[in-house]
Design a protein around this motif. Structure first.
Motif, PDB file in Angstrom:
ATOM      1  N   PHE A 136      32.048 -48.641  50.924  1.00 46.77           N
ATOM      2  CA  PHE A 136      33.400 -48.589  50.372  1.00 46.77           C
ATOM      3  C   PHE A 136      34.483 -48.638  51.450  1.00 46.77           C
ATOM      4  N   ALA A 145      34.924 -43.449  43.072  1.00 45.87           N
ATOM      5  CA  ALA A 145      34.654 -44.766  42.497  1.00 45.87           C
ATOM      6  C   ALA A 145      34.083 -44.557  41.100  1.00 45.87           C
ATOM      7  N   THR A 156      38.651 -47.658  41.896  1.00 48.39           N
ATOM      8  CA  THR A 156      38.458 -46.756  43.032  1.00 48.39           C
ATOM      9  C   THR A 156      39.754 -45.998  43.265  1.00 48.39           C
TER      10      THR A 156
END
Length: 172
Positions: A136, A145, A156
């Protein structure tokens, strides 16, 4: 003779420099976080406080998945956990996965202190491979998320999710 060798050395250096500059210019790096290319729930493996392993294949099917990357010492992470527990009856649509790089004992203490087991479904563990933060490209904690029931990324939240925004995502 020395003069011609110096010229040849200079030509070689110039050519080497020219090719190095062009080779570097042609290299391109994709700075996009991997989750943008692969919006499905990532394959991860967590070491839980009880020394057992949990991986993404163990997640319940047909349920939203909320991955929360946190630091047990982070005040914002602590507030995020408190808020989730205060609204646990409104968050029953989600399977919560709390992930940290801290040791499993600290993670277990965080889960206990903030009563995270009161959520409808929760697992917590250490990402020993540091996979989640690199997938991420996490810069701030908490990072949240949210995945839909089919395992596709919905949203997110860097720096945490407001509870109303999280409830909204879990209702979709």
């Amino acid at each position: 003779m020395k003069s011609s060798m110096k010229k040849a050395a200079l030509v070689i250096l110039l050519l080497a420099g020219f090719f190095t500059v062009h080779a570097q210019r042609d290299i391109s790096y994709d700075t996009t976080a991997p989750y943008r290319h692969h919006p499905a729930i990532p394959d991860f493996k967590l070491l839980q406080p009880d020394s057992t392993w949990f991986n993404s294949a163990d997640l319940p099917k047909n349920k939203h998945v909320v991955i929360v990357y946190f630091n047990p010492d982070c005040g914002h992470c602590q507030q995020e956990a408190k808020s989730m527990i205060e609204h646990k009856s409104e968050l029953t649509n989600g399977a919560f996965v709390f992930v940290s790089y801290h040791n499993p004992q600290q993670i277990g203490e965080f889960v206990k202190e903030y009563k995270l087991k009161e959520l409808a479904y929760v697992v917590a563990g250490r990402d020993t491979q540091y996979y989640i933060p690199s997938f991420f490209r996490i810069k701030f904690t908490p990072f949240v998320a949210v995945y839909d029931k089919k395992g596709n990324l919905q949203k997110t939240f860097e720096g945490g999710a407001e509870i109303d925004a999280l409830k909204k995502e879990l209702s979709l």
